[in-house]
Design a protein around this motif. Structure first.
Motif, short mmCIF file in Angstrom:
data_model
loop_
_atom_site.label_atom_id
_atom_site.label_comp_id
_atom_site.label_asym_id
_atom_site.label_seq_id
_atom_site.Cartn_x
_atom_site.Cartn_y
_atom_site.Cartn_z
N CYS A 97 0.84 -1.19 0.00
CA CYS A 97 0.00 0.00 0.00
C CYS A 97 0.88 1.25 0.00
N ASP A 98 0.28 2.41 -0.05
CA ASP A 98 1.04 3.66 -0.11
C ASP A 98 1.61 4.11 1.23
N ASP A 99 1.30 3.40 2.31
CA ASP A 99 1.78 3.77 3.64
C ASP A 99 3.25 3.39 3.78
N PRO A 100 4.16 4.37 3.93
CA PRO A 100 5.59 4.06 4.04
C PRO A 100 5.91 3.17 5.25
N ALA A 101 5.08 3.20 6.28
CA ALA A 101 5.32 2.35 7.44
C ALA A 101 5.22 0.87 7.08
N ALA A 102 4.45 0.57 6.03
CA ALA A 102 4.28 -0.83 5.62
C ALA A 102 5.56 -1.41 5.04
N THR A 103 6.47 -0.56 4.61
CA THR A 103 7.71 -1.05 4.02
C THR A 103 8.91 -0.95 4.95
N HIS A 104 8.67 -0.61 6.22
CA HIS A 104 9.77 -0.54 7.18
C HIS A 104 10.46 -1.90 7.26
N GLY A 105 11.76 -1.93 7.05
CA GLY A 105 12.52 -3.17 7.13
C GLY A 105 12.48 -4.00 5.85
N VAL A 106 11.80 -3.51 4.81
CA VAL A 106 11.74 -4.25 3.55
C VAL A 106 12.93 -3.82 2.69
N LEU A 107 13.74 -4.79 2.31
CA LEU A 107 14.90 -4.52 1.47
C LEU A 107 14.60 -4.77 0.00
N LEU A 108 13.61 -5.63 -0.25
CA LEU A 108 13.30 -6.05 -1.60
C LEU A 108 11.85 -6.47 -1.66
N ALA A 109 11.15 -6.06 -2.69
CA ALA A 109 9.78 -6.53 -2.93
C ALA A 109 9.56 -6.51 -4.43
N LYS A 110 9.37 -7.68 -4.99
CA LYS A 110 9.20 -7.82 -6.44
C LYS A 110 7.88 -8.52 -6.74
N LEU A 111 7.14 -7.94 -7.65
CA LEU A 111 5.88 -8.52 -8.11
C LEU A 111 6.17 -9.77 -8.95
N PRO A 112 5.20 -10.68 -9.07
CA PRO A 112 5.42 -11.89 -9.86
C PRO A 112 5.88 -11.63 -11.29
N THR A 113 5.40 -10.56 -11.92
CA THR A 113 5.85 -10.26 -13.29
C THR A 113 7.33 -9.92 -13.31
N SER A 114 7.79 -9.16 -12.33
CA SER A 114 9.22 -8.84 -12.23
C SER A 114 10.04 -10.09 -11.96
N VAL A 115 9.52 -10.96 -11.11
CA VAL A 115 10.24 -12.20 -10.79
C VAL A 115 10.42 -13.04 -12.05
N ALA A 167 10.42 -19.15 -7.47
CA ALA A 167 9.31 -18.19 -7.31
C ALA A 167 8.57 -18.00 -8.63
N ALA A 168 9.31 -17.94 -9.73
CA ALA A 168 8.66 -17.77 -11.04
C ALA A 168 7.78 -18.98 -11.37
N ARG A 169 8.26 -20.18 -11.09
CA ARG A 169 7.46 -21.40 -11.34
C ARG A 169 6.15 -21.39 -10.55
N ARG A 170 6.19 -20.84 -9.36
CA ARG A 170 5.02 -20.83 -8.48
C ARG A 170 4.14 -19.60 -8.69
N GLY A 171 4.60 -18.64 -9.49
CA GLY A 171 3.83 -17.42 -9.70
C GLY A 171 3.90 -16.48 -8.51
N TRP A 172 4.98 -16.59 -7.73
CA TRP A 172 5.15 -15.79 -6.53
C TRP A 172 5.88 -14.48 -6.80
N GLY A 173 5.69 -13.54 -5.88
CA GLY A 173 6.53 -12.38 -5.78
C GLY A 173 7.66 -12.70 -4.81
N LEU A 174 8.53 -11.75 -4.58
CA LEU A 174 9.63 -11.93 -3.61
C LEU A 174 9.63 -10.78 -2.63
N VAL A 175 9.94 -11.10 -1.39
CA VAL A 175 10.11 -10.07 -0.37
C VAL A 175 11.37 -10.40 0.42
N GLY A 176 12.23 -9.41 0.58
CA GLY A 176 13.40 -9.54 1.43
C GLY A 176 13.24 -8.60 2.60
#
Length: 179
Positions: A97-115, A167-176
């Motif tokens: 979401c657009d709330d910056p607090a939601a990404t606190h501590g997130v180093l990586l977040a990739k949508l399934p299309t990017s993956v 992750a691509a085989r499963r249709g997943w995104g990635l989060v670090g």
């Protein structure tokens, strides 16, 4: 995500956090096909190895052929490297979401299309990596520290390849996440 990861009392993992390097850890229960955790080899769970792999790439990239340089730039800019200006963004817009607090501590977040795109890029560049050994040894190797030699560099990239492919085989995104 962080709450789920550390929810030891829920019995999600059945033990402490994963410690098997180079492998996936699957949660117990009905959500076990929805997500998993991958433990990168030689990182001790730290982002430092990823950061230093980006730094080593920056030292060797001018000595790589144009195809390899373009593919590894694409891959590493999306995952771990800050780029030549240090401003690379590793969180896909619209993942959270657009709330910056939601990404606190997130180093990586990739949508399934990017993956999927990154997994394809990995498959294109993987066969060419060994050609970087000499340039890496000459321009990027250091006597000690994180990702100090070519084998550690390619081991980390191989782990990223495993993560992206699965992750691509499963249709997943990635989060670090950072701890």
């Amino acid at each position: 995500m962080r709450d789920t990861w550390y929810a030891d009392e829920s019995g999600l993992w059945g033990h402490d956090a994963p410690v098997v390097e180079g492998d996936w850890e699957w949660p117990r229960g009905p959500s076990n096909s929805s997500f998993a955790v991958y433990e990168f080899r030689g990182t001790l769970g730290s982002f430092k190895a990823h950061f230093w792999a980006g730094e080593r790439w920056e030292s060797v990239r001018d000595h790589a052929g144009p195809l390899v340089r373009a593919r590894l730039d694409t891959l590493l800019l999306a995952l771990i490297w800050g780029g030549l200006d240090g401003e690379a963004e590793h969180v896909d817009q619209g993942f959270f979401c657009d709330d910056p607090a939601a990404t606190h501590g997130v180093l990586l977040a990739k949508l399934p299309t990017s993956v999927r795109e990154l997994a394809a890029t990995w498959e294109e560049v993987r066969p060419w990596l060994d050609g970087l050994r000499g340039a890496f040894d000459e321009h990027a190797a250091v006597p000690e520290g994180w990702v100090h030699d070519f084998d550690e560099f390619t081991d980390l990239l191989d782990d990223w390849g495993r993560v992206l492919s699965a992750a691509a085989r499963r249709g997943w995104g990635l989060v670090g996440l950072s701890e």
